[in-house]
Design an enzyme around this catalytic site. Structure first.
Site, mmCIF file in Angstrom:
data_model
loop_
_atom_site.group_PDB
_atom_site.id
_atom_site.type_symbol
_atom_site.label_atom_id
_atom_site.label_comp_id
_atom_site.label_asym_id
_atom_site.label_seq_id
_atom_site.Cartn_x
_atom_site.Cartn_y
_atom_site.Cartn_z
ATOM 1 N N GLY A 12 38.200 37.907 34.688
ATOM 2 C CA GLY A 12 38.596 38.900 35.691
ATOM 3 C C GLY A 12 39.917 38.529 36.346
ATOM 4 O O GLY A 12 40.487 37.464 36.064
ATOM 5 N N TYR A 63 30.269 43.303 38.865
ATOM 6 C CA TYR A 63 30.475 44.680 38.402
ATOM 7 C C TYR A 63 31.344 45.327 39.473
ATOM 8 O O TYR A 63 30.895 45.546 40.596
ATOM 9 C CB TYR A 63 29.124 45.387 38.282
ATOM 10 C CG TYR A 63 29.207 46.808 37.780
ATOM 11 C CD1 TYR A 63 28.906 47.117 36.458
ATOM 12 C CD2 TYR A 63 29.566 47.840 38.642
ATOM 13 C CE1 TYR A 63 28.976 48.430 36.007
ATOM 14 C CE2 TYR A 63 29.643 49.155 38.189
ATOM 15 C CZ TYR A 63 29.347 49.437 36.875
ATOM 16 O OH TYR A 63 29.409 50.738 36.424
ATOM 17 N N THR A 64 32.614 45.582 39.147
ATOM 18 C CA THR A 64 33.571 45.995 40.182
ATOM 19 C C THR A 64 34.026 47.457 40.067
ATOM 20 O O THR A 64 34.934 47.870 40.786
ATOM 21 C CB THR A 64 34.823 45.081 40.143
ATOM 22 O OG1 THR A 64 35.394 45.147 38.843
ATOM 23 C CG2 THR A 64 34.485 43.647 40.493
ATOM 24 N N THR A 103 32.757 40.908 49.357
ATOM 25 C CA THR A 103 33.699 41.991 49.626
ATOM 26 C C THR A 103 33.634 42.543 51.051
ATOM 27 O O THR A 103 32.570 42.497 51.692
ATOM 28 C CB THR A 103 33.417 43.147 48.630
ATOM 29 O OG1 THR A 103 34.190 44.281 48.998
ATOM 30 C CG2 THR A 103 31.954 43.557 48.625
ATOM 31 N N ASP A 104 34.755 43.091 51.496
ATOM 32 C CA ASP A 104 34.819 43.835 52.763
ATOM 33 C C ASP A 104 33.891 45.047 52.758
ATOM 34 O O ASP A 104 33.520 45.556 53.807
ATOM 35 C CB ASP A 104 36.271 44.297 52.996
ATOM 36 C CG ASP A 104 36.826 45.107 51.832
ATOM 37 O OD1 ASP A 104 36.568 44.733 50.665
ATOM 38 O OD2 ASP A 104 37.505 46.124 52.064
ATOM 39 N N TYR A 127 28.007 50.063 44.774
ATOM 40 C CA TYR A 127 28.729 48.794 44.626
ATOM 41 C C TYR A 127 28.555 47.967 45.895
ATOM 42 O O TYR A 127 28.155 46.788 45.843
ATOM 43 C CB TYR A 127 30.217 49.065 44.357
ATOM 44 C CG TYR A 127 31.097 47.847 44.503
ATOM 45 C CD1 TYR A 127 31.136 46.865 43.521
ATOM 46 C CD2 TYR A 127 31.897 47.666 45.647
ATOM 47 C CE1 TYR A 127 31.944 45.729 43.664
ATOM 48 C CE2 TYR A 127 32.701 46.543 45.796
ATOM 49 C CZ TYR A 127 32.723 45.587 44.801
ATOM 50 O OH TYR A 127 33.513 44.469 44.958
ATOM 51 N N TRP A 152 41.004 44.141 48.922
ATOM 52 C CA TRP A 152 42.288 44.701 48.469
ATOM 53 C C TRP A 152 43.037 43.688 47.586
ATOM 54 O O TRP A 152 44.194 43.340 47.834
ATOM 55 C CB TRP A 152 43.141 45.101 49.677
ATOM 56 C CG TRP A 152 42.625 46.264 50.469
ATOM 57 C CD1 TRP A 152 41.319 46.595 50.714
ATOM 58 C CD2 TRP A 152 43.409 47.254 51.153
ATOM 59 N NE1 TRP A 152 41.246 47.712 51.498
ATOM 60 C CE2 TRP A 152 42.505 48.138 51.786
ATOM 61 C CE3 TRP A 152 44.781 47.474 51.295
ATOM 62 C CZ2 TRP A 152 42.931 49.235 52.550
ATOM 63 C CZ3 TRP A 152 45.204 48.562 52.068
ATOM 64 C CH2 TRP A 152 44.293 49.427 52.676
HETATM 65 N N1 LIG Z 1 39.278 43.633 43.261
HETATM 66 C C1 LIG Z 1 39.160 43.748 44.569
HETATM 67 O O1 LIG Z 1 39.930 44.447 45.246
HETATM 68 C C2 LIG Z 1 38.058 43.018 45.280
HETATM 69 C C3 LIG Z 1 37.894 43.264 46.652
HETATM 70 C C4 LIG Z 1 36.894 42.577 47.331
HETATM 71 C C5 LIG Z 1 36.089 41.694 46.663
HETATM 72 N N2 LIG Z 1 36.249 41.500 45.335
HETATM 73 C C6 LIG Z 1 35.327 40.569 44.674
HETATM 74 O O2 LIG Z 1 36.078 39.538 44.037
HETATM 75 C C7 LIG Z 1 35.363 39.090 42.884
HETATM 76 C C8 LIG Z 1 36.286 39.093 41.679
HETATM 77 O O3 LIG Z 1 36.717 40.425 41.443
HETATM 78 P P1 LIG Z 1 37.925 40.804 40.500
HETATM 79 O O4 LIG Z 1 38.868 41.628 41.282
HETATM 80 O O5 LIG Z 1 38.416 39.592 39.790
HETATM 81 O O6 LIG Z 1 37.160 41.762 39.498
HETATM 82 P P2 LIG Z 1 37.353 41.975 37.924
HETATM 83 O O7 LIG Z 1 38.779 41.822 37.566
HETATM 84 O O8 LIG Z 1 36.621 43.221 37.607
HETATM 85 O O9 LIG Z 1 36.572 40.715 37.324
HETATM 86 C C9 LIG Z 1 35.179 40.639 37.293
HETATM 87 C C10 LIG Z 1 34.823 39.933 36.017
HETATM 88 O O10 LIG Z 1 33.392 39.804 35.962
HETATM 89 C C11 LIG Z 1 33.015 40.051 34.639
HETATM 90 N N3 LIG Z 1 31.607 40.424 34.553
HETATM 91 C C12 LIG Z 1 31.031 41.622 34.799
HETATM 92 N N4 LIG Z 1 29.719 41.567 34.565
HETATM 93 C C13 LIG Z 1 29.453 40.291 34.186
HETATM 94 C C14 LIG Z 1 28.287 39.610 33.795
HETATM 95 N N5 LIG Z 1 27.105 40.231 33.767
HETATM 96 N N6 LIG Z 1 28.369 38.309 33.445
HETATM 97 C C15 LIG Z 1 29.573 37.664 33.455
HETATM 98 N N7 LIG Z 1 30.713 38.261 33.807
HETATM 99 C C16 LIG Z 1 30.651 39.555 34.179
HETATM 100 C C17 LIG Z 1 33.920 41.162 34.166
HETATM 101 O O11 LIG Z 1 33.932 41.214 32.761
HETATM 102 P P3 LIG Z 1 33.986 42.648 32.003
HETATM 103 O O12 LIG Z 1 35.211 43.326 32.528
HETATM 104 O O13 LIG Z 1 34.035 42.259 30.573
HETATM 105 O O14 LIG Z 1 32.712 43.332 32.392
HETATM 106 C C18 LIG Z 1 35.248 40.717 34.761
HETATM 107 O O15 LIG Z 1 35.940 39.866 33.884
HETATM 108 C C19 LIG Z 1 34.140 40.001 42.761
HETATM 109 O O16 LIG Z 1 33.042 39.375 43.363
HETATM 110 C C20 LIG Z 1 34.523 41.230 43.571
HETATM 111 O O17 LIG Z 1 33.366 41.880 44.070
HETATM 112 C C21 LIG Z 1 37.220 42.131 44.619
#
Ligand SMILES: NC(=O)c1ccc[n+]([C@@H]2O[C@H](COP(=O)([O-])OP(=O)(O)OC[C@H]3O[C@@H](n4cnc5c(N)ncnc54)[C@H](OP(=O)(O)O)[C@@H]3O)[C@@H](O)[C@H]2O)c1
Length: 298
Positions: A12, A63-64, A103-104, A127, A152
């Site tokens: 991710g 799952y994002t 997350t926020d 989510y 964000w």
């Molecule tokens: N992006 C934001 O703005 C944001 C904001 C607040 C909090 N967060 C939190 O930050 C964290 C990282 O988010 P990110 O932005 O890096 O999201 P991301 O780019 O979507 O990365 C999440 C990763 O988790 C993998 N994944 C999904 N289901 C899985 C499973 N069952 N087993 C193993 N891996 C799995 C995905 O793989 P696939 O794509 O192959 O499914 C993806 O590589 C998460 O906890 C998210 O909730 C993100």
């Protein structure tokens, strides 16, 4: 024994930056992508831990797909609640700490002052609800946890607002961006640095600061404000700049609700770990330099 970090969700946007930064800073880190280990598979998680003997785990897997989760709540809960629980239990079983990203969105966004870690949660949508359930699962499975809420998130890897704006800006003459949702953009570079500081801290003998923390960038903007800053900076790299018009959330309906006020307070993290959020413009420019091939702005 030296320390070794194991990262789930290594493919991710946060996971990728963490892996890259760990290698640059000399941390021993094993990064596992979704393909390599599905966190919903307790056997696979246990086998990975047995195989690599980590001293600390970071769960960046989630799952994002916020809008898709509205029609796929089962998958969202399977990963964000049950998968988080699997990882937390597996870490507890071998008595190692877990740093879990959240997350926020656990807050409903109706506040007018920054959210503190112990403010009342009220997640809206699948989510958000699944992520909040994941936090509770982590707390009940492993006392030695840090839940790090962020928001964000943008950076050079994967898909995010900055990359989407740059792509759309190159394609279109005019963009409309919501101006009534407020938050603190967070670069994956800064977030990865913060996570590595947490890892270093929890591995120190006598560490006792377990619990929930917030980490976001230093500045508060709306999505429209962020977009205008992105294009102002991108222009200095010679990129085409579209017209950007502010719109209301009501003009841009999405399946999942978004918190209107998503500002997280970071003082607890600063106090406990000495981590100071970086100003938005500096973090954004560092990301743009990466995206535009390290070329410096004019
Ligand atoms: N992006 C934001 O703005 C944001 C904001 C607040 C909090 N967060 C939190 O930050 C964290 C990282 O988010 P990110 O932005 O890096 O999201 P991301 O780019 O979507 O990365 C999440 C990763 O988790 C993998 N994944 C999904 N289901 C899985 C499973 N069952 N087993 C193993 N891996 C799995 C995905 O793989 P696939 O794509 O192959 O499914 C993806 O590589 C998460 O906890 C998210 O909730 C993100």
């Amino acid at each position: 024994m030296g320390s070794r970090i194991m990262v789930f969700g290594g493919g991710g946007q946060v996971g990728c930056h963490l892996i890259e930064m760990a290698s640059a800073t000399g941390h021993d880190l094993v990064g596992l992508t979704h393909e390599e280990v599905d966190i919903c598979d307790a056997g696979a998680v246990a086998a990975a831990i047995a195989g690599h003997s980590p001293t600390c785990i970071v769960n960046a897997a989630a799952y994002t797909a916020v809008d898709k989760a509205e029609s796929d709540a089962m998958r969202s809960f399977a990963v964000n609640r049950d998968g988080a629980s699997v990882v937390a239990e597996a870490a507890a079983k071998v008595k190692i700490p877990l740093i879990h990203l959240s997350t926020d969105y656990v807050f409903d966004g109706s506040a007018h002052v920054p959210y503190q870690e112990d403010d009342k949660v009220n997640p809206q949508g699948s989510y958000a609800t699944s992520k909040e359930a994941g936090e509770r699962a982590v707390r009940s499975a492993n006392d030695r946890h840090l839940i790090l809420r962020t928001a964000w998130v943008y950076g050079p890897f994967g898909t995010n607002f900055v990359k989407t704006m740059l792509r759309l800006g190159a394609e279109r003459e005019e963009l409309r961006v919501v101006d009534d949702q407020t938050g603190r953009p967070t670069s994956t570079e800064d977030l990865a640095g913060a996570i590595l500081t947490l890892v270093d801290s929890v591995e120190k003998p006598g560490f006792s600061g377990w619990g929930t923390y917030h980490y976001v960038g230093a500045d508060t903007v709306t999505w429209y404000g962020f977009a205008t800053m992105i294009f102002a900076e991108a222009a200095r790299f010679g990129r085409k700049v579209p017209q950007v018009a502010p719109i209301a959330t009501a003009d841009f309906p999405t399946p999942a609700p978004r918190p209107a006020y998503s500002v997280l307070e970071t003082a607890k993290l600063e106090r406990t770990f000495g981590i100071k959020p970086r100003p938005l413009r500096a973090s954004l420019v560092a990301t743009l330099e990466r995206l535009f091939g390290e070329g410096k702005a004019a």
